[in-house]
Structures are given as structure tokens and as C-alpha cells.
Scaffold this motif. Sequence first.
Motif, PDB file in Angstrom:
ATOM      1  N   MET A   1       0.840  -1.193   0.000  1.00 24.89           N
ATOM      2  CA  MET A   1       0.000   0.000   0.000  1.00 24.89           C
ATOM      3  C   MET A   1       0.878   1.247   0.000  1.00 24.89           C
ATOM      4  O   MET A   1       1.808   1.365   0.782  1.00 24.89           O
ATOM      5  N   ALA A   2       0.592   2.147  -0.879  1.00 33.10           N
ATOM      6  CA  ALA A   2       1.397   3.368  -0.967  1.00 33.10           C
ATOM      7  C   ALA A   2       0.797   4.443  -0.081  1.00 33.10           C
ATOM      8  O   ALA A   2      -0.413   4.511   0.097  1.00 33.10           O
ATOM      9  N   LEU A   3       1.663   5.254   0.482  1.00 33.71           N
ATOM     10  CA  LEU A   3       1.215   6.373   1.302  1.00 33.71           C
ATOM     11  C   LEU A   3       1.368   7.631   0.463  1.00 33.71           C
ATOM     12  O   LEU A   3       2.471   8.143   0.301  1.00 33.71           O
ATOM     13  N   THR A   4       0.261   8.082  -0.141  1.00 34.78           N
ATOM     14  CA  THR A   4       0.356   9.254  -1.003  1.00 34.78           C
ATOM     15  C   THR A   4      -0.501  10.385  -0.458  1.00 34.78           C
ATOM     16  O   THR A   4      -1.533  10.152   0.156  1.00 34.78           O
ATOM     17  N   ALA A   5      -0.043  11.608  -0.704  1.00 32.06           N
ATOM     18  CA  ALA A   5      -0.777  12.787  -0.247  1.00 32.06           C
ATOM     19  C   ALA A   5      -0.548  13.926  -1.209  1.00 32.06           C
ATOM     20  O   ALA A   5       0.468  13.966  -1.886  1.00 32.06           O
ATOM     21  N   TRP A   6      -1.536  14.823  -1.265  1.00 28.11           N
ATOM     22  CA  TRP A   6      -1.340  16.069  -1.997  1.00 28.11           C
ATOM     23  C   TRP A   6      -1.036  17.122  -0.941  1.00 28.11           C
ATOM     24  O   TRP A   6      -1.924  17.605  -0.255  1.00 28.11           O
ATOM     25  N   LEU A   7       0.235  17.470  -0.826  1.00 29.18           N
ATOM     26  CA  LEU A   7       0.657  18.356   0.260  1.00 29.18           C
ATOM     27  C   LEU A   7       0.544  19.823  -0.149  1.00 29.18           C
ATOM     28  O   LEU A   7       0.682  20.171  -1.311  1.00 29.18           O
ATOM     29  N   LYS A   8       0.280  20.653   0.881  1.00 26.36           N
ATOM     30  CA  LYS A   8       0.285  22.103   0.647  1.00 26.36           C
ATOM     31  C   LYS A   8       1.716  22.599   0.734  1.00 26.36           C
ATOM     32  O   LYS A   8       2.572  21.910   1.291  1.00 26.36           O
ATOM     33  N   PRO A   9       1.982  23.808   0.206  1.00 20.75           N
ATOM     34  CA  PRO A   9       3.344  24.338   0.339  1.00 20.75           C
ATOM     35  C   PRO A   9       3.727  24.418   1.820  1.00 20.75           C
ATOM     36  O   PRO A   9       2.921  24.849   2.641  1.00 20.75           O
ATOM     37  N   GLY A  10       4.929  23.998   2.142  1.00 19.35           N
ATOM     38  CA  GLY A  10       5.402  24.073   3.527  1.00 19.35           C
ATOM     39  C   GLY A  10       4.903  22.948   4.412  1.00 19.35           C
ATOM     40  O   GLY A  10       5.164  22.930   5.612  1.00 19.35           O
ATOM     41  N   GLU A  11       4.157  22.002   3.841  1.00 15.09           N
ATOM     42  CA  GLU A  11       3.618  20.897   4.639  1.00 15.09           C
ATOM     43  C   GLU A  11       4.411  19.627   4.363  1.00 15.09           C
ATOM     44  O   GLU A  11       4.724  19.341   3.208  1.00 15.09           O
ATOM     45  N   THR A  12       4.736  18.887   5.400  1.00 20.65           N
ATOM     46  CA  THR A  12       5.442  17.617   5.211  1.00 20.65           C
ATOM     47  C   THR A  12       4.433  16.469   5.249  1.00 20.65           C
ATOM     48  O   THR A  12       3.291  16.640   5.694  1.00 20.65           O
ATOM     49  N   LEU A  13       4.889  15.299   4.820  1.00 26.85           N
ATOM     50  CA  LEU A  13       4.037  14.120   4.880  1.00 26.85           C
ATOM     51  C   LEU A  13       3.646  13.818   6.332  1.00 26.85           C
ATOM     52  O   LEU A  13       2.503  13.465   6.622  1.00 26.85           O
ATOM     53  N   GLY A  14       4.603  13.999   7.241  1.00 22.37           N
ATOM     54  CA  GLY A  14       4.323  13.777   8.661  1.00 22.37           C
ATOM     55  C   GLY A  14       3.239  14.716   9.172  1.00 22.37           C
ATOM     56  O   GLY A  14       2.359  14.305   9.933  1.00 22.37           O
TER      57      GLY A  14
END
Length: 180
Positions: A1-14
Motif C-alpha cells: 500500500m502506498a502512502l500518497t498525499a497532496w501536500l500544501k506548500p510548507g507541509e510535510t508528509l508527517g
Amino acid sequence: MALTAWLKPGETLGDRVMKVDHAGEHGAICIYTAQRWLARWRAPEMIDELDAFLAHEYGHRALFGAELRRRNKRRCRSYALCGIGGFMLGSLTGLAGRQAIAATTVAIEHVVLRHMQEQLRILRGVDEPAARTLRAILSEEQEHHDISVARLTSGGFWSKLITPVVSLSTEEVIWLGMRL
Ligand SMILES: [Fe+2]
Ligand SMILES: [Fe+2]
């Protein structure tokens, strides 16, 4: 399972994982709150157990909330949705009674445990405070799962009805939270 996200500027996956999990814990609180009230009538012998689960979920939400404050991050956009959805799901399953209540916890925790283990695998060594927060709550989520599995009659009606619906909704809410 992949951990994918659409991050905002300045945001980390954590950061994003902490937001989504914080919203999810809020959903769990709403589910157990509704189930607990209806259990007084539908499943009185489950009240102590639901109170214990609820106390854990308050603790989990507070841990993710503290982590978000430390990072100066806002709550997830899915937070209100998790609350309303959780309350509706908790009310319906609470009305349906003990087997439906246990089946809901099993279905949700099954999905949540898989996601949290994956989040932990990815964030370990990359975002240690996030990994530490996940580690702190995983054993309690496992406990909710295991206690509820023990309550389920195998092949029961509620479990067959609830498992696919609740699993899919939980997946959808997590998917959405990672992308909002
Ligand atoms: Fe939790
Ligand atoms: Fe839980």
C-alpha cells in the motif's frame, strides 16, 4: 500500500498524517459517544468496554492535537466530516445492537491499523515525533480490534453487512483527508 498525499506548500508528509489521524480519532470519539448512549438500551453489558474505548480515543485525539499545535498546523479539512459521519455511523450501529457495534470497531480498526503501520513504516527515521505518536497509540487500537473480534459471531448478519460498507467508508475518508 502506498502512502500518497497532496501536500500544501510548507507541509510535510508527517504533518499531513498527523492531521488525518487527528480527524480520524475525532471520528472515533463521535462513533463511541453515540454507541455508548444507545448501548444503555441496546447493549448494557458493553457500556464499560465502550467507556474504556472512548477514554482511549480522547487520549489519541489529544496526542495528535498536541503534535499539530507543536507544528503550528491547523486541523484537517476532513475534521467536521469525520465527526458527523462518525456520529451517524455510531447512531445507526448503536441502534442495531451489540453485534453491529462490535462489527463496526473490527472493520474500522482493521483499516486503521493497516494505515497506521504503513504510516509508521514510512515516517520512522524521517519524522520521529510523528512516528513516536503513532507508536504510542497502536497497541490500544489493536486492543479495540481484538476485544471486538472476540465478541463477533462468525458469519453473523451484521458483520457481513457492516464490514464492506464501513471498511470502504473508512478508506474513503482517509483518502480524502490525504488530498484535501
Ligand atoms: Fe484511536
Ligand atoms: Fe480505536
